[in-house]
Design an enzyme around this catalytic site. Structure first.
Site: not given
Length: 240
Positions: A9, A11-12, A34, A60, A140, A153, A155, A157
């Site tokens: 991830g 790219s940003r 991706r 992916d 997170s 989310y 669960a 993280k």
């Protein structure tokens, strides 16, 4: 000779900030993405302008066979990585009673399943290097303290934290460290549509910046962190 770090991830957002920071630290970077090829290529161009090597690696993280084939081919051509930053992920928020099967499954598959899909092909080659290595996993605040509307989310993280702690035990004698970062509210496109009063919930009364998280990633990938493993470092302005 520079050592190589894969960033998923990249790219940003936090991934991009980490890629640029680690390149400044002297690492060559494998820029995973991706969909956002244009953004990923811009990150790679910026890295090469610093004098470091960068290559793009699209797949992916939620597709196990695709991830394995892509990663194994990259290692066969270029060799094992010194480090991995597991950053790729996404969220689909909904109150739990109204959460769809797809919202649950897709978030767990990418955010937690990606841990296995990416690291499983990489760990043994890292061990076989017989050199120190670094694995940094982006969890997170939701994985530590929970958050309304993010049972899926949270669960995923939270699962990343447990998985990372267990893997850290397995790899410690190999001098490969495994640590988690648990960001709070960070100013990225994932938080563009939030509807909360940051000044009321964050003691520092502002969002964090991706570069502030990247600074901690930089430390965890450095030689200075050689005795730091199995830890969860919160970057959240005092949220908890």
């Amino acid at each position: 000779m520079s050592q190589t770090i894969l960033i998923t991830g990249a790219s940003r957002g936090i991934g991009r900030a980490a890629a640029l920071r680690l390149a400044r630290d002297g690492f060559d970077i494998v820029v995973h993405y991706r969909h956002s090829e244009t953004q990923a290529r811009a990150v790679a161009d910026e890295i090469t302008s610093m004098g470091q090597k960068a290559r793009l690696l699209p797949f992916d993280v939620g597709a196990r066979d695709e991830a394995r084939a892509c990663l194994e081919a990259d290692i066969a051509e270029h060799g094992a990585y010194h480090g991995v930053v597991l950053n790729a992920g996404f969220h689909q928020d909904a109150p739990f009673p109204g959460m769809s099967d797809e919202q649950w499954d897709s978030v767990l598959n990418v955010d937690l399943g990606g841990f296995y899909n990416v690291l499983r092909p990489l760990v043994m080659p890292m061990i076989q290097r017989r050199k120190p290595g670094r694995i940094v996993v982006l969890s997170s605040a939701a994985g530590v303290i929970g958050n309304r509307g993010q049972v899926n989310y949270g669960a995923a993280k939270g699962g990343l934290i447990a998985a990372s702690k267990s893997l850290a035990l397995e790899l410690a004698k190999r001098k490969i460290t495994v640590n988690c970062i648990a960001p709070g509210w960070v100013n990225t496109d994932m938080t563009d549509d939030i509807d909360v009063d940051i000044k009321k919930i964050v003691p520092m009364q502002r969002m964090g910046e991706a570069e502030e998280v990247a600074g901690v990633i930089s430390f965890l990938c450095s030689e200075d962190s050689s005795y730091v493993t199995r830890q969860v470092i919160a970057v959240n302005g005092g949220l908890f």
